[in-house]
Design an enzyme around this catalytic site. Structure first.
Site, PDB file in Angstrom:
ATOM      1  N   VAL A 134       1.151  -1.444   0.573  1.00  0.00           N
ATOM      2  CA  VAL A 134       0.196  -0.145  -0.292  1.00  0.00           C
ATOM      3  C   VAL A 134       1.026   1.495  -0.243  1.00  0.00           C
ATOM      4  O   VAL A 134       2.030   1.563   0.764  1.00  0.00           O
ATOM      5  CB  VAL A 134      -0.872   0.278   1.388  1.00  0.00           C
ATOM      6  CG1 VAL A 134      -1.533   1.654   1.174  1.00  0.00           C
ATOM      7  CG2 VAL A 134      -1.466  -1.682   1.464  1.00  0.00           C
ATOM      8  N   ASP A 240      -1.502  -4.316  18.809  1.00  0.00           N
ATOM      9  CA  ASP A 240      -0.957  -3.685  18.452  1.00  0.00           C
ATOM     10  C   ASP A 240      -0.889  -2.400  18.246  1.00  0.00           C
ATOM     11  O   ASP A 240      -0.262  -1.775  16.963  1.00  0.00           O
ATOM     12  CB  ASP A 240      -0.012  -4.318  17.907  1.00  0.00           C
ATOM     13  CG  ASP A 240       2.086  -3.394  17.517  1.00  0.00           C
ATOM     14  OD1 ASP A 240       1.741  -2.584  18.489  1.00  0.00           O
ATOM     15  OD2 ASP A 240       2.702  -3.899  16.959  1.00  0.00           O
TER      16      ASP A 240
END
Length: 374
Positions: A134, A240
């Site tokens: 991405v 996370d």
């Protein structure tokens, strides 16, 4: 316990010694042969690169490929090889792939396109999965984005937008159904937070299996057990939940990465982790004599943004930010024991010195940390 890679980053190179590397050309040849079994004989992997800023848990490969005649930029997440003395005792790459697939199918969380998962270690020497790369930018860990980065160069309004949109990502993740996620449930009779504490304790005991333990971490566990709050609604947690695991298009999240810490539990696990990890970097920056970003991702503002986006008022953030500091301490401890194992660090006389944010955790346990924050 699943990977708790908060990437404390001064130890990144120590935590990833050269023996854990794989040869890029060997990888390209192996990946090229494998991809033909998935995408046809015309598919080809033309290049594989091992980025210098690879993580401390699973390894990341960047690959260029031709699939159905079209160029594709791919990311390959590979479990670490056994001889690298991995940071964590186990790695379920296929489980991470299935979780991302689940979140993509049930929410509007921005995620990379998934291609394939390969649980068989034969093709590359370890299980792996493949997703699209991405485009965008990520707040750096080395040096931390609080020192000098595109985040510090942004205007206050741009950072406020970035923080708000990042917190909104948490609310979208928390809306994902737990059923079908594949995330390990608590044992019978356990609450989700009790299960999380148990798994963290198991990880710590594995990390300290050479007999050297941290009195500070032991105090942290005792505090966390004694002060464990009544639990609110259980949701799917990213785990996370830090901005360093988000790719941004401008100041808008374009892709959420790194699901190896995913769990079920109170939504405050994610909210507090986002707050604490920023404070971790901010404290380092202030120790270096720099201003950093004291008004960014503050505890009050994150809670306000979360309430506005979800209708849920975060609770017990004193507890959950301290618990985040404890999680981070266990990870830092393991990273340093691994560095000592490879001869790239010496064991300190005081095991608590293996915890980079020792003073922060001590102040939190004393109840003085947040009062010192301007």
């Amino acid at each position: 316990m699943s990977s708790l890679a908060s990437d404390a980053d001064e130890g990144r190179e120590i935590a990833r010694p050269t023996r854990s590397q794989r040869d890029p050309e060997w990888l390209r040849e192996r990946l090229n042969a494998w991809i033909k079994t998935r995408a046809g004989d015309d598919a080809e992997v033309t290049e594989v690169v091992l980025p210098s800023a690879n993580g401390m848990s699973s390894e990341t490969l960047l690959a260029e490929a031709l699939i159905d005649g079209a160029p594709q930029s791919l990311v390959v997440r590979v479990a670490p090889v056994a001889e690298s003395d991995p940071v964590f005792p186990s790695y379920d790459l296929d489980g991470q792939y299935r979780l991302i697939e689940h979140v993509a199918a049930t929410t509007d969380v921005p995620l990379p396109r998934l291609w394939w998962s390969e649980p068989d270690p034969a093709p590359l020497g370890a299980p792996f999965f493949v997703m699209s790369r991405v485009d965008g930018r990520v707040p750096p860990d080395v040096m931390p984005y609080t020192f000098s980065s595109w985040v510090t160069e942004a205007t206050p309004d741009e950072r406020a937008e970035m923080a708000r949109r990042s917190v909104e990502v948490l609310t979208r993740i928390h809306a994902a159904p737990i059923e079908g996620s594949g995330v390990e449930p608590p044992r019978e009779g356990e609450t989700p937070l009790q299960a999380h504490l148990r798994r963290l304790r198991d990880f710590y005991e594995w990390a300290s299996r050479d007999g050297v333990s941290s009195p500070l971490i032991e105090r942290g566990f005792a505090w966390a057990e004694e002060h464990r709050p009544a639990e609110t609604e259980t949701v799917l947690c990213w785990g996370d939940s830090r901005i360093g695991n988000i790719i941004y298009d401008g100041f808008t999240p374009a892709a959420v990465l790194d699901w190896e810490m995913a769990t079920v539990g109170p939504r405050e696990l994610d909210i507090a982790w986002m707050i604490f990890i920023h404070r971790f970097f901010q404290d380092i920056t202030e120790l270096a004599g720099l201003d950093g970003l004291p008004d960014f991702l503050t505890r009050d503002q994150v809670a306000t943004d979360y309430l506005a986006a979800s209708g849920h008022q975060p609770h017990n953030l004193d507890y959950f930010t301290l618990y985040s500091a404890l999680i981070h301490a266990v990870v830092m401890y393991r990273i340093q024991t691994r560095a000592i194992h490879f001869g790239q660090a010496e064991a300190p006389a005081d095991p608590d010195d293996m915890i980079m944010h020792r003073k922060t955790l001590e102040a939190m346990l004393a109840g003085t940390y947040w009062g010192s924050i301007k």
